[in-house]
Design an enzyme around this catalytic site. Sequence first.
Site, PDB file in Angstrom:
ATOM      1  N   GLU A  24      13.885 -11.166 -19.099  1.00  0.00           N
ATOM      2  CA  GLU A  24      13.783  -9.731 -18.905  1.00  0.00           C
ATOM      3  C   GLU A  24      12.400  -9.227 -19.297  1.00  0.00           C
ATOM      4  O   GLU A  24      11.833  -9.639 -20.299  1.00  0.00           O
ATOM      5  CB  GLU A  24      14.846  -9.022 -19.744  1.00  0.00           C
ATOM      6  CG  GLU A  24      14.977  -7.547 -19.436  1.00  0.00           C
ATOM      7  CD  GLU A  24      16.162  -6.921 -20.149  1.00  0.00           C
ATOM      8  OE1 GLU A  24      16.810  -6.047 -19.564  1.00  0.00           O
ATOM      9  OE2 GLU A  24      16.441  -7.312 -21.304  1.00  0.00           O
ATOM     10  N   LYS A  37      14.123 -14.328  -5.389  1.00  0.00           N
ATOM     11  CA  LYS A  37      13.985 -13.274  -4.381  1.00  0.00           C
ATOM     12  C   LYS A  37      12.581 -13.270  -3.777  1.00  0.00           C
ATOM     13  O   LYS A  37      12.411 -13.026  -2.580  1.00  0.00           O
ATOM     14  CB  LYS A  37      14.295 -11.906  -5.004  1.00  0.00           C
ATOM     15  CG  LYS A  37      15.743 -11.723  -5.408  1.00  0.00           C
ATOM     16  CD  LYS A  37      16.703 -11.747  -4.226  1.00  0.00           C
ATOM     17  CE  LYS A  37      16.661 -10.491  -3.411  1.00  0.00           C
ATOM     18  NZ  LYS A  37      17.672 -10.478  -2.317  1.00  0.00           N
ATOM     19  N   VAL A  43      22.692   0.549 -15.958  1.00  0.00           N
ATOM     20  CA  VAL A  43      22.979   0.795 -17.374  1.00  0.00           C
ATOM     21  C   VAL A  43      23.805   2.057 -17.582  1.00  0.00           C
ATOM     22  O   VAL A  43      24.451   2.205 -18.620  1.00  0.00           O
ATOM     23  CB  VAL A  43      21.662   0.918 -18.187  1.00  0.00           C
ATOM     24  CG1 VAL A  43      20.887  -0.369 -18.160  1.00  0.00           C
ATOM     25  CG2 VAL A  43      20.808   2.092 -17.697  1.00  0.00           C
ATOM     26  N   ASN A  60      36.391  -7.098  -2.400  1.00  0.00           N
ATOM     27  CA  ASN A  60      35.333  -6.171  -2.000  1.00  0.00           C
ATOM     28  C   ASN A  60      35.340  -5.947  -0.491  1.00  0.00           C
ATOM     29  O   ASN A  60      35.112  -4.826  -0.014  1.00  0.00           O
ATOM     30  CB  ASN A  60      33.966  -6.698  -2.439  1.00  0.00           C
ATOM     31  CG  ASN A  60      33.750  -6.587  -3.938  1.00  0.00           C
ATOM     32  OD1 ASN A  60      34.546  -5.975  -4.640  1.00  0.00           O
ATOM     33  ND2 ASN A  60      32.690  -7.196  -4.441  1.00  0.00           N
ATOM     34  N   ILE A 104      25.010  -1.954  -2.891  1.00  0.00           N
ATOM     35  CA  ILE A 104      24.035  -1.604  -1.859  1.00  0.00           C
ATOM     36  C   ILE A 104      24.622  -1.836  -0.474  1.00  0.00           C
ATOM     37  O   ILE A 104      24.490  -0.996   0.427  1.00  0.00           O
ATOM     38  CB  ILE A 104      22.745  -2.433  -2.031  1.00  0.00           C
ATOM     39  CG1 ILE A 104      22.075  -2.077  -3.362  1.00  0.00           C
ATOM     40  CG2 ILE A 104      21.781  -2.175  -0.872  1.00  0.00           C
ATOM     41  CD1 ILE A 104      21.602  -0.660  -3.453  1.00  0.00           C
ATOM     42  N   LYS A 110      11.906  -6.991  -9.099  1.00  0.00           N
ATOM     43  CA  LYS A 110      11.806  -8.170  -9.969  1.00  0.00           C
ATOM     44  C   LYS A 110      11.168  -9.357  -9.259  1.00  0.00           C
ATOM     45  O   LYS A 110      10.884 -10.381  -9.888  1.00  0.00           O
ATOM     46  CB  LYS A 110      13.192  -8.532 -10.506  1.00  0.00           C
ATOM     47  CG  LYS A 110      13.745  -7.461 -11.449  1.00  0.00           C
ATOM     48  CD  LYS A 110      15.150  -7.779 -11.891  1.00  0.00           C
ATOM     49  CE  LYS A 110      15.665  -6.718 -12.864  1.00  0.00           C
ATOM     50  NZ  LYS A 110      15.725  -5.360 -12.291  1.00  0.00           N
ATOM     51  N   SER A 170      26.418  -2.175  -9.625  1.00  0.00           N
ATOM     52  CA  SER A 170      27.173  -3.013 -10.566  1.00  0.00           C
ATOM     53  C   SER A 170      26.346  -3.387 -11.793  1.00  0.00           C
ATOM     54  O   SER A 170      26.896  -3.670 -12.852  1.00  0.00           O
ATOM     55  CB  SER A 170      27.650  -4.278  -9.849  1.00  0.00           C
ATOM     56  OG  SER A 170      26.556  -4.977  -9.292  1.00  0.00           O
ATOM     57  N   ILE A 203      17.052  -7.179   1.748  1.00  0.00           N
ATOM     58  CA  ILE A 203      17.069  -6.276   0.598  1.00  0.00           C
ATOM     59  C   ILE A 203      16.499  -7.051  -0.589  1.00  0.00           C
ATOM     60  O   ILE A 203      17.134  -7.939  -1.135  1.00  0.00           O
ATOM     61  CB  ILE A 203      18.495  -5.801   0.257  1.00  0.00           C
ATOM     62  CG1 ILE A 203      19.238  -5.358   1.519  1.00  0.00           C
ATOM     63  CG2 ILE A 203      18.450  -4.710  -0.790  1.00  0.00           C
ATOM     64  CD1 ILE A 203      18.571  -4.255   2.277  1.00  0.00           C
ATOM     65  N   SER A 204      15.270  -6.701  -0.975  1.00  0.00           N
ATOM     66  CA  SER A 204      14.613  -7.411  -2.067  1.00  0.00           C
ATOM     67  C   SER A 204      14.610  -6.534  -3.322  1.00  0.00           C
ATOM     68  O   SER A 204      15.342  -5.550  -3.404  1.00  0.00           O
ATOM     69  CB  SER A 204      13.197  -7.818  -1.671  1.00  0.00           C
ATOM     70  OG  SER A 204      12.652  -8.714  -2.609  1.00  0.00           O
TER      71      SER A 204
END
Length: 634
Positions: free
Chosen positions: A553, A425, A459, A318, A293, A413, A456, A409-410
Site C-alpha cells: 500500500e 493491471k 473505506v 452477483n 463498477i 494503482k 466493494s 477498466i484500469s
Amino acid sequence: MLQPIISLFSAKRTTKRAVTIAYDILAITFALYAAIALRIGKLTIPLSQDEIASFLVTIIVTIAIFAKLGLYRAVLRYMIVPALGHIVLAVVASALALAISGFYFHSYIHRSVPAIYTGLAVILLGSPRILIRMYFDRHYRRGKPNVLIYGGGATGRELAYALKQGSEYHPVAFIDDDKHKVGNIIYGLRVYDSTKFEQLNGLYQPVKLLLAINNISKGERLRLVDKLSHWPIGIKSVPSVEDVALGRANLTEIKDLDIADLLGRDTVIPQENLMRNAIENKSVMITGAGGSIGSELCRQIISRNPTTIVLFELNEYNLYNIEKELLQIVRFKNLKIRIIAALGSVQNKNRVESIMTSYKVSTIYHAAAYKHVPIVEHNMIEGIRNNVFGTLFTAQAAIKAGVENFVLISTDKAVRPTNIMGASKRMAELVLQSLAEDQTKTNFTMVRFGNVLGSSGSVVPLFREQIKQGGPVTVTHPDIIRYFMLIPEAAQLVIQAGSIGNNGQVFVLDMGEPVKILDLAKRMVHLMGMSEKCSENTEGDIEIKFTGLRPGEKLYEELLIGENVTGTEHPKIMTAIEDKLSWAEMEIVLQNLDHCCHTFDIESLRNILLTTPTGYIPQCEIKDLLYNPALNAQ
C-alpha cells in the site's frame, strides 16, 4: 369511553363510510332543527310537510357536496386543517340550499335561520373530525423520537407532513438560514434560525437532524455539511422532491448523508453523443458485470438503447442480482433490449469467444479483475492469472470475434505500482497496447481512475460500520491520501473515454483534489452524531486507530506515467503517451509469466514484473501464501 370509537377504525372502509354518513345526516338534521328553535325561542317546533321537504333537500344536497369534495374518501385520522375549508364550503352551500328550498316549498323558515344553521353545522360536522385528528396525532406521536428538519423549503415541508403521518420520527421544528422563512409556521412547526440550534437541542432533545435541502450547489452543500459536522447531533439526509416524483425514492427514506456530501465533488454532465457512440443499436458485453463498477456500467448502458447486453460474471449470485435488476428496468420502461446472463471466467478463452460470436458483440467493457491490494499480494499467481491472462484471453477472443471496441477498466494503482495488483493491471495495459500495435480490427483503449466511493473496497462503508459498532475506526496511516470518485460518474467517464479513444490509448480521469483519509474518518464520526475520542477529549465516543500500511500500500496514488499528457474533447478525460512493448516482445514476457505461474516460481514471476516496463517498485518482501507460509502466519 373512546374504545368503541378506536375499534371502529379497524373496521372495513365501507362500514366506516356508512357510519360517517349516518352521523352527518343526524348532525345536519339536528343543526336544522336547532337553528329554527333558536330563532323562534322554543324547544319544540311544529314541522309541516313543507319544512320536512326543505330539510330533506338540504340533507341530500349537503351529503352530495361532501361526497363530491372527497370528504368520505379521506381518512379522518389523516385529515389536516385545510380539509376543514371543504366542510365550511359544503355547509355554506347547504345553507344556500336551505334558503332556496324554503322559498320554493313556502316553508316556515326565517331568513336568519340559514345563518344560524351554518354556524351550528360547521361545529357539529367539523368538531368530531378535528377531535379525532388531534387524538390520533397525540396517539401516534407518543413514543416517536423527536427530530429537527434543516430546510423549510419544498422538501422540508413534504418531509414534515410525511413524518407526522408516519410512525418513525416526530418533527418538532425547522431550521433554516433564509431570513425570509424564519418565524414562519409550517404544519404547526416554527422555523428557527440555525443560531437557535443549542436552544432547540436542549428543549426537545432531538435524536437526529434531517437535512432536507437539495437545491444548492455541491460547494454550498459541502460548506453546510462542514458546519453541521460540528453540531453534537447525528445528521441524516432525505431524497429530493424530484427523485420522489420520478419514483426513484420515497420521501421517508431517511438515510446517512450521501457519500457525495463528504466529498463536495461537482460532477460533470455526460456528453450524450459520447455515451451513445459505442452503445446505441449495438450488442454490448460487460465482464465482471456483477461488481460495483460492472453493475453501474450496465445501468448506464441500458439507458442508451443497445440491442443486447451480455452480462459476463464468475460469481453466480452477483450475476443473478444484476440480471434481475436489468430485467425489471426493461419491463418497467418497456424496452426492446435482450439481456443475456452468462456465467464464466475471463481465463476461459473459448467460453468468452463463443459468447462474443454468438451474440455479435460490438463493444466490450472489461471490468473483471481482482482489485483488493492485500489479497492479491498474498495470492500473486491468481492475481496475475486473472488480471493479466484474463485480459489477454478476452482481448484475443475479441479480435477473433470481430469486436469493434474493447475498453479496459484500469486503476491509478497501475502507475508506478508498489503492489502486485497494480503491477498486474499495468501489465494488462501493456498487453492491450501491444495487441493494438499488432492489429487494427479491434480498437483497444484503457481508462484509469482512482477509488470509487461505495465500491466493494471503499473505506466509507467500512468506517460507517465501525462507527455504528462503537469503534474504533481504523486508518492505516495519518498522512494517507486517496483520489475518490462516485461510481456513476466513473462509469459515465469510462464509456465516454472508450468512445473517443484511438487504438492503444491510455486515458486518465480527472479525479479532482485528493482526500486525506483521516479527515474523511473524522468527518464521518461527527456527522453520525458522535465525537472523536483522543488525548484532548478522553470522554469522546469513537477512537481512531492507526494500523500501519498494508502490504504493497502507498501513502498516495498517482494517475499518470510519462510527461506527455494532453487533454481531449472532454474536460474530465486526459491521455498520456507511455512506454510500451511490441507484440513480439510481449509474447516472450507472457510465455515466461505463464511458465512461472505453472511452476509456482514466485521469485521469477516478481523479477519479470520488475524488468518489464511496468514501473513496479515493491515496498515489501514477498507475501504470497505459498512462498512463505510461516511468514504469513505471523
